[in-house]
Design a protein around this motif. Structure first.
Motif, PDB file in Angstrom:
ATOM      1  N   PHE A   1       0.876  -1.167   0.000  1.00 46.30           N
ATOM      2  CA  PHE A   1       0.000   0.000   0.000  1.00 46.30           C
ATOM      3  C   PHE A   1       0.912   1.215   0.000  1.00 46.30           C
ATOM      4  N   GLY A   2       0.692   2.133  -0.936  1.00 45.14           N
ATOM      5  CA  GLY A   2       1.563   3.292  -1.060  1.00 45.14           C
ATOM      6  C   GLY A   2       0.870   4.593  -0.709  1.00 45.14           C
ATOM      7  N   PHE A   3       1.592   5.431   0.009  1.00 42.07           N
ATOM      8  CA  PHE A   3       1.127   6.757   0.394  1.00 42.07           C
ATOM      9  C   PHE A   3       1.987   7.787  -0.335  1.00 42.07           C
ATOM     10  N   TYR A   4       1.348   8.780  -0.941  1.00 41.81           N
ATOM     11  CA  TYR A   4       2.067   9.838  -1.660  1.00 41.81           C
ATOM     12  C   TYR A   4       2.031  11.135  -0.859  1.00 41.81           C
ATOM     13  N   TYR A   5       3.090  11.880  -0.972  1.00 41.30           N
ATOM     14  CA  TYR A   5       3.195  13.162  -0.282  1.00 41.30           C
ATOM     15  C   TYR A   5       2.211  14.183  -0.851  1.00 41.30           C
ATOM     16  N   ASN A   6       1.982  14.163  -2.165  1.00 42.97           N
ATOM     17  CA  ASN A   6       1.081  15.119  -2.817  1.00 42.97           C
ATOM     18  C   ASN A   6      -0.160  14.440  -3.379  1.00 42.97           C
ATOM     19  N   SER A   7      -1.132  15.230  -3.756  1.00 47.56           N
ATOM     20  CA  SER A   7      -2.343  14.732  -4.406  1.00 47.56           C
ATOM     21  C   SER A   7      -2.018  14.174  -5.787  1.00 47.56           C
TER      22      SER A   7
ATOM     23  N   GLU B   1      -1.329  11.195  -6.778  1.00 50.82           N
ATOM     24  CA  GLU B   1      -0.224  10.237  -6.768  1.00 50.82           C
ATOM     25  C   GLU B   1       1.087  10.880  -7.216  1.00 50.82           C
ATOM     26  N   LYS B   2       1.372  12.036  -6.683  1.00 53.46           N
ATOM     27  CA  LYS B   2       2.594  12.790  -6.993  1.00 53.46           C
ATOM     28  C   LYS B   2       3.442  12.921  -5.742  1.00 53.46           C
ATOM     29  N   GLY B   3       4.701  13.223  -5.947  1.00 52.07           N
ATOM     30  CA  GLY B   3       5.621  13.407  -4.840  1.00 52.07           C
ATOM     31  C   GLY B   3       6.240  12.095  -4.397  1.00 52.07           C
ATOM     32  N   CYS B   4       6.998  12.160  -3.332  1.00 44.02           N
ATOM     33  CA  CYS B   4       7.674  10.976  -2.808  1.00 44.02           C
ATOM     34  C   CYS B   4       6.677  10.005  -2.197  1.00 44.02           C
TER      35      CYS B   4
ATOM     36  N   THR C   1       0.035  12.594   4.259  1.00 43.33           N
ATOM     37  CA  THR C   1      -0.389  11.864   3.061  1.00 43.33           C
ATOM     38  C   THR C   1      -1.536  12.566   2.355  1.00 43.33           C
ATOM     39  N   ALA C   2      -1.359  12.775   1.038  1.00 46.01           N
ATOM     40  CA  ALA C   2      -2.412  13.429   0.257  1.00 46.01           C
ATOM     41  C   ALA C   2      -3.104  12.474  -0.716  1.00 46.01           C
ATOM     42  N   SER C   3      -2.432  11.387  -1.116  1.00 48.96           N
ATOM     43  CA  SER C   3      -3.047  10.405  -2.012  1.00 48.96           C
ATOM     44  C   SER C   3      -2.416   9.035  -1.781  1.00 48.96           C
ATOM     45  N   TYR C   4      -3.031   7.999  -2.361  1.00 48.40           N
ATOM     46  CA  TYR C   4      -2.553   6.648  -2.111  1.00 48.40           C
ATOM     47  C   TYR C   4      -2.903   5.689  -3.239  1.00 48.40           C
ATOM     48  N   TRP C   5      -2.269   4.511  -3.169  1.00 49.02           N
ATOM     49  CA  TRP C   5      -2.504   3.444  -4.140  1.00 49.02           C
ATOM     50  C   TRP C   5      -2.435   2.123  -3.395  1.00 49.02           C
TER      51      TRP C   5
ATOM     52  N   GLY D   1      -6.598  -2.390  -5.304  1.00 45.71           N
ATOM     53  CA  GLY D   1      -6.477  -1.731  -6.593  1.00 45.71           C
ATOM     54  C   GLY D   1      -6.833  -0.259  -6.587  1.00 45.71           C
ATOM     55  N   TYR D   2      -7.362   0.238  -5.478  1.00 44.88           N
ATOM     56  CA  TYR D   2      -7.799   1.641  -5.418  1.00 44.88           C
ATOM     57  C   TYR D   2      -6.613   2.600  -5.487  1.00 44.88           C
ATOM     58  N   THR D   3      -6.797   3.658  -6.236  1.00 40.21           N
ATOM     59  CA  THR D   3      -5.839   4.749  -6.283  1.00 40.21           C
ATOM     60  C   THR D   3      -6.629   6.048  -6.288  1.00 40.21           C
ATOM     61  N   GLY D   4      -6.148   7.047  -5.586  1.00 40.35           N
ATOM     62  CA  GLY D   4      -6.865   8.320  -5.571  1.00 40.35           C
ATOM     63  C   GLY D   4      -6.381   9.245  -4.469  1.00 40.35           C
ATOM     64  N   ASN D   5      -7.036  10.385  -4.413  1.00 41.19           N
ATOM     65  CA  ASN D   5      -6.710  11.400  -3.409  1.00 41.19           C
ATOM     66  C   ASN D   5      -7.428  11.102  -2.102  1.00 41.19           C
ATOM     67  N   ALA D   6      -6.795  11.468  -1.016  1.00 37.54           N
ATOM     68  CA  ALA D   6      -7.419  11.319   0.294  1.00 37.54           C
ATOM     69  C   ALA D   6      -8.577  12.311   0.417  1.00 37.54           C
ATOM     70  N   SER D   7      -9.633  11.894   1.085  1.00 40.16           N
ATOM     71  CA  SER D   7     -10.774  12.785   1.318  1.00 40.16           C
ATOM     72  C   SER D   7     -10.365  13.856   2.327  1.00 40.16           C
ATOM     73  N   ALA D   8     -11.222  14.837   2.502  1.00 37.96           N
ATOM     74  CA  ALA D   8     -10.949  15.925   3.453  1.00 37.96           C
ATOM     75  C   ALA D   8     -10.718  15.375   4.871  1.00 37.96           C
TER      76      ALA D   8
END
Length: 140
Positions: free
Chosen positions: A45-51, A53-56, A91-95, A120-127
């Motif tokens: 499960f991956g967590f992205y720094y930016n929305s 799926e961008k960033g580290c 975390t702003a987005s994930y996969w 399989g879900y990928t997307g931005n974190a909700s508010a």
């Protein structure tokens, strides 16, 4: 019982003990609950720094009860946004590259608000979860 027979039995017992120890070590699970090499591989499960799926990336295998001792990694050595920043509440987005649901919480050790993301879900974190995630697991 002769001395030779006692020595033979002791040697056999020692060999069996060593073999069992090797079997236990060989079947043990991974030493860490996460890989965190910055690459989201199958089963992680991956967590992205930016929305978007961008960033580290912070990539987890199975679970992590406390994000405070983790940081975002750069998988490509291009100095991505968030490199070295704490994963906790960043975390702003994930996969989800695992086949089942992955659960996230807003507090460490599965505390606070819980969210679930299907395989399989990928997307931005909700508010509710954007920059609030502090722990994760593959089971509840």
């Amino acid at each position: 019982m002769s001395t030779d027979r006692v020595i033979h039995k002791a040697a056999a017992l020692a060999a069996a003990t060593v073999a069992m120890g090797g079997l236990v070590l060989g079947t043990a699970g991974p030493a860490a609950a996460y890989d965190n090499d910055g690459r989201i591989e199958s089963g992680e499960f991956g967590f992205y720094y930016n929305s978007d799926e961008k960033g580290c990336v912070f990539d987890v295998y199975v679970y992590d009860n406390n994000f405070a001792d983790n940081s975002f990694k750069d998988p490509s050595s291009i100095n991505c946004a968030g490199e070295g920043q704490s994963t906790n509440d960043n975390t702003a987005s994930y996969w989800n590259r695992w086949t089942g649901y992955c659960y996230v919480w807003t507090d460490s050790y599965r505390g606070g608000i819980r969210g679930s993301l299907p395989g399989g879900y990928t997307g931005n974190a909700s508010a509710t979860f954007k920059n609030q995630i502090s722990s994760t697991a593959d089971t509840v």
